[in-house]
Scaffold this active site. Structure first.
Site, PDB file in Angstrom:
ATOM      1  N   THR A  33      -4.577   5.204   7.632  1.00 54.43           N
ATOM      2  CA  THR A  33      -5.521   4.407   6.794  1.00 54.43           C
ATOM      3  C   THR A  33      -5.133   2.555   7.669  1.00 54.43           C
ATOM      4  OG1 THR A  33      -4.010   4.286   5.217  1.00 54.43           O
ATOM      5  CG2 THR A  33      -5.252   5.376   4.811  1.00 54.43           C
ATOM      6  N   SER A  34      -3.391   2.624   8.014  1.00 54.25           N
ATOM      7  CA  SER A  34      -3.144   1.162   8.536  1.00 54.25           C
ATOM      8  C   SER A  34      -4.366   0.316   9.979  1.00 54.25           C
ATOM      9  CB  SER A  34      -1.638   0.949   8.180  1.00 54.25           C
ATOM     10  OG  SER A  34      -0.955   0.255   8.970  1.00 54.25           O
ATOM     11  N   ARG A  35      -3.598   1.367  11.235  1.00 58.45           N
ATOM     12  CA  ARG A  35      -4.144   0.758  12.363  1.00 58.45           C
ATOM     13  C   ARG A  35      -3.871   1.387  13.612  1.00 58.45           C
ATOM     14  NH1 ARG A  35      -6.331  -2.765   9.623  1.00 58.45           N
ATOM     15  NH2 ARG A  35      -6.126  -5.194   9.818  1.00 58.45           N
ATOM     16  N   HIS A  88     -13.103   2.437   8.605  1.00 57.22           N
ATOM     17  CA  HIS A  88     -12.928   1.567   8.203  1.00 57.22           C
ATOM     18  C   HIS A  88     -13.218   0.945   7.139  1.00 57.22           C
ATOM     19  CE1 HIS A  88      -9.381  -1.624   9.379  1.00 57.22           C
ATOM     20  NE2 HIS A  88      -9.379  -2.032   8.888  1.00 57.22           N
ATOM     21  N   GLN A  89     -13.092   2.301   6.348  1.00 56.60           N
ATOM     22  CA  GLN A  89     -13.084   2.328   4.765  1.00 56.60           C
ATOM     23  C   GLN A  89     -12.769   2.151   3.655  1.00 56.60           C
ATOM     24  OE1 GLN A  89     -16.062   5.845   5.048  1.00 56.60           O
ATOM     25  NE2 GLN A  89     -15.418   5.222   2.397  1.00 56.60           N
ATOM     26  N   ALA A  90     -11.351   1.972   4.328  1.00 55.17           N
ATOM     27  CA  ALA A  90     -10.409   2.237   2.756  1.00 55.17           C
ATOM     28  C   ALA A  90     -10.311   1.163   1.995  1.00 55.17           C
ATOM     29  CB  ALA A  90      -8.903   2.499   3.293  1.00 55.17           C
ATOM     30  N   PHE A  91     -10.358  -0.242   2.319  1.00 57.77           N
ATOM     31  CA  PHE A  91     -10.700  -1.380   1.283  1.00 57.77           C
ATOM     32  C   PHE A  91     -11.386  -1.500   1.097  1.00 57.77           C
ATOM     33  CE2 PHE A  91     -13.643  -3.739   3.222  1.00 57.77           C
ATOM     34  CZ  PHE A  91     -14.180  -3.710   4.303  1.00 57.77           C
ATOM     35  N   GLU A 109     -11.873   1.210  18.192  1.00 53.45           N
ATOM     36  CA  GLU A 109     -12.624   1.044  17.134  1.00 53.45           C
ATOM     37  C   GLU A 109     -13.710  -0.435  16.781  1.00 53.45           C
ATOM     38  OE1 GLU A 109     -10.068   1.012  13.372  1.00 53.45           O
ATOM     39  OE2 GLU A 109     -11.011  -0.698  13.226  1.00 53.45           O
ATOM     40  N   ILE A 122       0.959  -1.245  -0.392  1.00 53.04           N
ATOM     41  CA  ILE A 122       0.358   0.167  -0.033  1.00 53.04           C
ATOM     42  C   ILE A 122       0.595   1.586  -0.037  1.00 53.04           C
ATOM     43  CG2 ILE A 122      -1.403   1.744   1.139  1.00 53.04           C
ATOM     44  CD1 ILE A 122      -2.936  -1.556   2.462  1.00 53.04           C
ATOM     45  N   ASP A 166      -8.475   6.328   9.372  1.00 52.59           N
ATOM     46  CA  ASP A 166      -9.879   5.212   8.251  1.00 52.59           C
ATOM     47  C   ASP A 166      -9.447   4.349   9.934  1.00 52.59           C
ATOM     48  OD1 ASP A 166     -11.865   3.935   6.866  1.00 52.59           O
ATOM     49  OD2 ASP A 166     -10.087   2.939   6.465  1.00 52.59           O
TER      50      ASP A 166
END
Ligand code: NAD
Length: 329
Positions: A231-233, A294-297, A262, A154, A257
């Site tokens: 956008t990772s963790r 958490h919608q990046a994927f 979460e 990524i 993200d």
């Protein structure tokens, strides 16, 4: 195989049913997996899990007693599975080894440009027919220095995109990517990246040595006005220190993200409840913070690959075939 799919939303059902094409008997439940819901899988051959399903040692024992012999995790990360306990019970665990890294890298760019050009604020203004520009001043990305922490699948794509914007790109990783070196990306120690970057984007996995990689000490080394994208963790950032750095005005903008607390919130509609997480509520209250759940994927392409790979993993498990997605092999 008879498969119980936990933590299901309508989109999981759509993509998995299409990918299975009748090959497995899929039963969907919205229940999230924990020790209280594990017995729902009694009599099933396999379960299909997502990132916040907790397959602990206790859960593995319940699964084994109920006849479950396979877990198909529908994500790449599998930190929610106790794979040692699974092995002890003879339960085979599979994951999705690879899916579109473009989905996440492009989303990180989206967060960055939305914050930089205040598009999130413009959107809510124009909906109320407020067409003033005051407060929406951004900056050209061209010429700004971008620091990429982690240049795996990524991070490499994100670095390439930022290079295309005309940004000097710095990177930190234990492995250097020849294709990024060829573009002129400079690998530097973390401290140098923190001090020299106008924009920092996080793309390392969450490991003991990356936990709270951004904390009060490292945030203090960043440039005043820095933009941070994660956008990772969530656990990569000490959120309390981040909030303090935003409040002091040192950090200029933040796109998240992911969030370290979460679990139990993201992927849920909590709009009818009182938010008891004050840190999350504070983050969302800042005009220069953009938080997504958490919608990046979440693209057609990524969801298709995740579903097809999950079903292929079940096919392999049913046929007793070797698979690169079988954990522990
Ligand atoms: P990857 O394994 O291809 O790349 C990770 C990189 O981090 C590797 O190059 C590795 O060498 C580097 N690294 C590991 N530890 C490091 C350290 N201590 N210091 C410097 N570099 C280090 O992973 P990827 O596919 O690029 O994914 C990156 C992360 O993105 C995943 O771990 C996951 O947490 C996250 N992710 C988020 C979403 C989402 O929807 N928000 C989706 C997929 C992945």
């Amino acid at each position: 195989m008879r498969v119980l799919v936990y933590d299901t939303h309508s989109y999981d059902r759509d993509f998995l049913t299409a990918a299975a094409a009748g090959r497995h008997e899929l039963t969907y439940t919205s229940a999230q997996l924990d020790a209280n819901t594990a017995a729902l899988a009694n009599g099933f051959d396999a379960v299909c899990l997502f990132v916040n399903d907790r397959a602990t040692a206790e859960v593995m024992a319940i699964f084994a007693a109920g006849g479950v012999r396979c877990i198909a995790q529908r994500s790449t990360g599998f930190n929610n599975l106790d794979v040692t306990a699974a092995a002890a019970h003879g339960i085979a665990c599979y994951r999705v080894g690879y899916y579109s890294p473009h989905a996440v890298a492009e989303f990180a760019v989206g967060l960055l440009q939305t914050l930089n050009r205040r598009i999130h604020r413009a959107w809510s203004r124009t909906r109320e027919f407020n067409f003033r520009l005051a407060g929406l001043l951004g900056r050209d990305l061209h010429g700004q220095t971008v620091g990429v922490i982690g240049t795996g699948k990524i991070g490499t794509i994100f670095a390439r995109i930022m290079h295309g914007f005309g940004c000097p790109v710095l990177a930190t990783d234990v492995v250097q990517q020849p294709e990024l070196l060829a573009l002129g990306v400079r690998y530097v120690p973390l401290d140098e990246l923190l001090r020299a970057s106008d924009i920092i984007s996080m793309h390392v996995p969450l490991l003991p040595d990356t936990h709270h990689l951004l904390n009060a000490t490292t945030l203090a080394k960043t440039r005043p006005g820095v933009t941070i994208i994660n956008t990772s963790r969530g656990g990569l950032i000490d959120t309390a220190s981040l909030v303090a750095a935003i409040e002091s005005g040192h950090v200029g903008a933040v796109g998240l993200d992911v969030y370290e607390e979460e679990d139990g919130k993201f992927f849920r509609d909590l709009s009818d409840t009182v938010m008891h997480d004050d840190v999350l509520a504070r983050l969302i209250s800042f005009p220069n913070v953009l938080l997504t759940s958490h919608q990046a994927f979440f693209t057609q392409e990524a969801m298709t690959t995740i579903a097809e790979t999950t079903i292929a993993n079940l096919d392999d498990a049913a046929a007793g075939r070797a698979s690169a997605n079988l954990l522990g092999t």
